[in-house]
Design a protein around this motif. Structure first.
Motif, PDB file in Angstrom:
ATOM      1  N   SER A  90      -2.081   3.346 -11.207  1.00  0.00           N
ATOM      2  CA  SER A  90      -2.414   4.077  -9.982  1.00  0.00           C
ATOM      3  C   SER A  90      -3.183   3.213  -8.975  1.00  0.00           C
ATOM      4  O   SER A  90      -3.411   3.634  -7.850  1.00  0.00           O
ATOM      5  CB  SER A  90      -3.223   5.325 -10.309  1.00  0.00           C
ATOM      6  N   GLU A  91      -3.550   1.997  -9.375  1.00  0.00           N
ATOM      7  CA  GLU A  91      -4.338   1.113  -8.510  1.00  0.00           C
ATOM      8  C   GLU A  91      -3.454   0.045  -7.858  1.00  0.00           C
ATOM      9  O   GLU A  91      -2.587  -0.527  -8.517  1.00  0.00           O
ATOM     10  CB  GLU A  91      -5.434   0.423  -9.315  1.00  0.00           C
ATOM     11  N   LEU A  92      -3.749  -0.225  -6.608  1.00  0.00           N
ATOM     12  CA  LEU A  92      -3.078  -1.326  -5.914  1.00  0.00           C
ATOM     13  C   LEU A  92      -3.770  -2.616  -6.326  1.00  0.00           C
ATOM     14  O   LEU A  92      -4.972  -2.776  -6.120  1.00  0.00           O
ATOM     15  CB  LEU A  92      -3.159  -1.133  -4.397  1.00  0.00           C
ATOM     16  N   HIS A  93      -3.024  -3.521  -6.930  1.00  0.00           N
ATOM     17  CA  HIS A  93      -3.600  -4.799  -7.338  1.00  0.00           C
ATOM     18  C   HIS A  93      -3.806  -5.663  -6.096  1.00  0.00           C
ATOM     19  O   HIS A  93      -2.932  -5.697  -5.218  1.00  0.00           O
ATOM     20  CB  HIS A  93      -2.680  -5.513  -8.346  1.00  0.00           C
ATOM     21  N   PRO A  94      -4.939  -6.366  -5.980  1.00  0.00           N
ATOM     22  CA  PRO A  94      -5.200  -7.185  -4.788  1.00  0.00           C
ATOM     23  C   PRO A  94      -4.119  -8.223  -4.499  1.00  0.00           C
ATOM     24  O   PRO A  94      -3.856  -8.537  -3.336  1.00  0.00           O
ATOM     25  CB  PRO A  94      -6.533  -7.868  -5.105  1.00  0.00           C
ATOM     26  N   LEU A  95      -3.471  -8.751  -5.524  1.00  0.00           N
ATOM     27  CA  LEU A  95      -2.431  -9.755  -5.290  1.00  0.00           C
ATOM     28  C   LEU A  95      -1.194  -9.172  -4.619  1.00  0.00           C
ATOM     29  O   LEU A  95      -0.395  -9.906  -4.042  1.00  0.00           O
ATOM     30  CB  LEU A  95      -2.032 -10.445  -6.597  1.00  0.00           C
ATOM     31  N   THR A  96      -1.032  -7.867  -4.677  1.00  0.00           N
ATOM     32  CA  THR A  96       0.130  -7.249  -4.040  1.00  0.00           C
ATOM     33  C   THR A  96       0.125  -7.549  -2.546  1.00  0.00           C
ATOM     34  O   THR A  96       1.165  -7.883  -1.968  1.00  0.00           O
ATOM     35  CB  THR A  96       0.150  -5.732  -4.323  1.00  0.00           C
TER      36      THR A  96
END
Length: 139
Positions: free
Chosen positions: A111-117
């Protein structure tokens, strides 16, 4: 004379804009749904595989020192000037995600957006250009 498998490198490089675009769209529209989480996982995994596959082809083709890990692939190709030094940290961070994505997938926070995205949507096209310039320069 080196044998560099340019065809296999090109196939992977040609896929990078699509993955960068998918990551950009995910980051821009993130709601934290299960489908978005799974799409993010797959896009990050594909980014890892593309970068390490290309690195492996370059290491083999240019007879660079053997890599013992995914991180080593990034370190070796970075030291050889395949990509600018400022990409090294982010690419290393990317390949370190392989174990969590492939082996510990049941713990991945979908459910979390990964910073590398967000970061990779810009870095992958720059990586692609760097590899293409390296091949032009070295071949």
């Amino acid at each position: 004379m080196y044998y560099v498998n340019r065809e296999q490198i090109a196939v992977r490089l040609d896929t990078m804009p699509d993955i960068a675009s998918a990551l950009r769209a995910l980051a821009a529209n993130w709601q934290g749904s299960m489908m978005e989480g799974l799409a993010q996982e797959r896009a990050l995994h594909l980014a890892i595989e593309m970068v390490t596959d290309i690195g492996s082809f370059l290491i083999d083709g240019f007879l660079m020192r053997d890599a013992s890990s995914y991180e080593d692939i990034i370190e070796i190709t970075g030291a050889e000037g395949v990509f600018p030094a400022q990409m090294l940290e982010t690419l290393t961070e990317l390949v370190k995600l392989r174990k969590p994505l492939v082996q510990d997938y049941y713990k991945w926070p979908r459910s979390e957006l990964h910073p590398l995205t967000r970061t990779l949507s810009e870095l992958l096209p720059a990586f692609k250009q760097s590899v293409e310039r390296y091949l032009e320069r070295e071949l």
